[in-house]
Design an enzyme around this catalytic site. Structure first.
Site, short mmCIF file in Angstrom:
data_model
loop_
_atom_site.label_atom_id
_atom_site.label_comp_id
_atom_site.label_asym_id
_atom_site.label_seq_id
_atom_site.Cartn_x
_atom_site.Cartn_y
_atom_site.Cartn_z
N LYS A 71 -12.99 5.85 -0.22
CA LYS A 71 -11.64 6.64 0.15
C LYS A 71 -11.41 7.65 -1.00
O LYS A 71 -10.79 8.77 -0.97
CB LYS A 71 -10.64 5.82 0.50
CG LYS A 71 -10.82 5.22 1.92
CD LYS A 71 -9.65 4.19 2.37
CE LYS A 71 -9.86 3.62 3.35
NZ LYS A 71 -8.67 2.75 3.84
N GLY A 134 -5.88 0.96 -4.92
CA GLY A 134 -7.19 1.95 -4.55
C GLY A 134 -6.85 2.84 -3.26
O GLY A 134 -5.59 3.15 -3.14
N GLY A 135 -7.83 3.04 -2.47
CA GLY A 135 -7.48 4.13 -1.50
C GLY A 135 -6.31 3.69 -0.47
O GLY A 135 -5.36 4.44 -0.16
N GLY A 244 -3.18 -6.66 9.10
CA GLY A 244 -4.18 -5.61 8.99
C GLY A 244 -4.27 -5.03 10.27
O GLY A 244 -4.44 -3.64 10.29
#
Length: 277
Positions: A71, A134-135, A244
């Site tokens: 990403k 992160g992404g 998620g």
């Protein structure tokens, strides 16, 4: 049925064995009589730049879904991208414009925020902790800022990643109170595990669960199972939470519109999905 007329959506990441999106998109395409298919494509980081460019030389590719670990590196490969991509420093959706330019956008954060709000969590004025920059973590942080949180703590095992994200956020949200370097969840209204912890058996908790207040709303990004060990632990503390998979369902309608498919809802996608754990 894949035909010669079928359009492809590449789902690019490494590894691909945890991918859930094909089990949502493809049943939906079948049910809606859309001649398209999402195809997992496993690509290691060292081959990714050349591979992404080559994917879009195919005339029957409608777009690409980008996931870990690509990403962040995708941004430098784009010709055009949205302000959200700029703030987060990551991209999870790429399409080819008519003139051949690669355009990028980011929907992780939008999916996360949509789901949290639908579960009754008020974000305006809230204090948030995002562990993992992160992404996906950067995307969630950017969308939380846009949703009006008043303060945000950013933590990453690579401290420079958290500091760089803090600087990008500060340029766009001057009133946002930002701290880095701590993953202590105490004192936060919303905490998010945006790290990979939970993907492997025996992973440690992403933060000290005992420091999470029962009134805190907890978000998880790991898709390995619907209730990760982290979510089971916060559930036992009485916390409201978002898995998620919820974030995934909420962002897919935005992806579909970006790729030029007709709009749908998270509920419609859930009704046909064939998710397996």
């Amino acid at each position: 049925m894949i035909r010669g007329t079928t359009e492809l959506v590449a789902h690019i990441g490494y590894p691909t064995h945890t991918f859930k999106s094909p089990m949502i998109y493809n049943p939906y395409f079948e049910q809606a009589a859309i001649d398209a298919v999402v195809v997992p494509m496993s690509c290691k980081p060292e081959q990714y730049a050349a591979f992404l460019k080559s994917v879009f030389t195919l005339t029957n590719v409608r777009g690409a879904i980008i996931t870990m670990p690509h990403k962040v590196s995708t941004v430098s490969l784009l010709d055009e991208f949205t302000s959200l991509v700029e703030i987060a420093g990551s991209c999870n959706a790429v399409r080819r414009a008519r003139d051949g330019r690669l355009q990028g956008d980011l929907f992780d954060g939008e999916g996360f925020v949509r789901g949290v709000r639908r579960k009754g969590c008020k974000l305006q004025g809230a204090r948030a902790l995002v562990a993992g920059c992160g992404g996906v973590g950067s995307a969630i942080a950017a969308s939380l800022a846009a949703a009006g949180v008043s303060a945000m703590t950013l933590f990453d095992s690579h401290a420079d990643s958290a500091r760089a994200l803090a600087q990008r956020l500060a340029r766009h949200y001057s009133r946002l109170e930002i701290r880095t370097g701590s993953r202590d969840p105490a004192g936060h209204d919303v905490v998010v595990n945006a790290t990979p912890l939970g993907m492997r058996e025996g992973d440690p908790m992403p933060m000290v669960v005992e420091r999470i207040a029962p009134t805190t709303f907890v978000g998880e990004v790991v898709l390995k199972e619907e209730l990760t060990p982290f979510l089971k632990a916060v559930q036992a503390r009485g916390c409201r939470y978002q898995a998620g998979i919820d974030m995934l369902f909420e962002q897919i309608p935005a992806y579909l519109e970006f790729f030029g498919f007709r709009a749908t809802t998270a509920e419609a996608l859930r009704s046909v999905a064939r998710i397996a754990y």
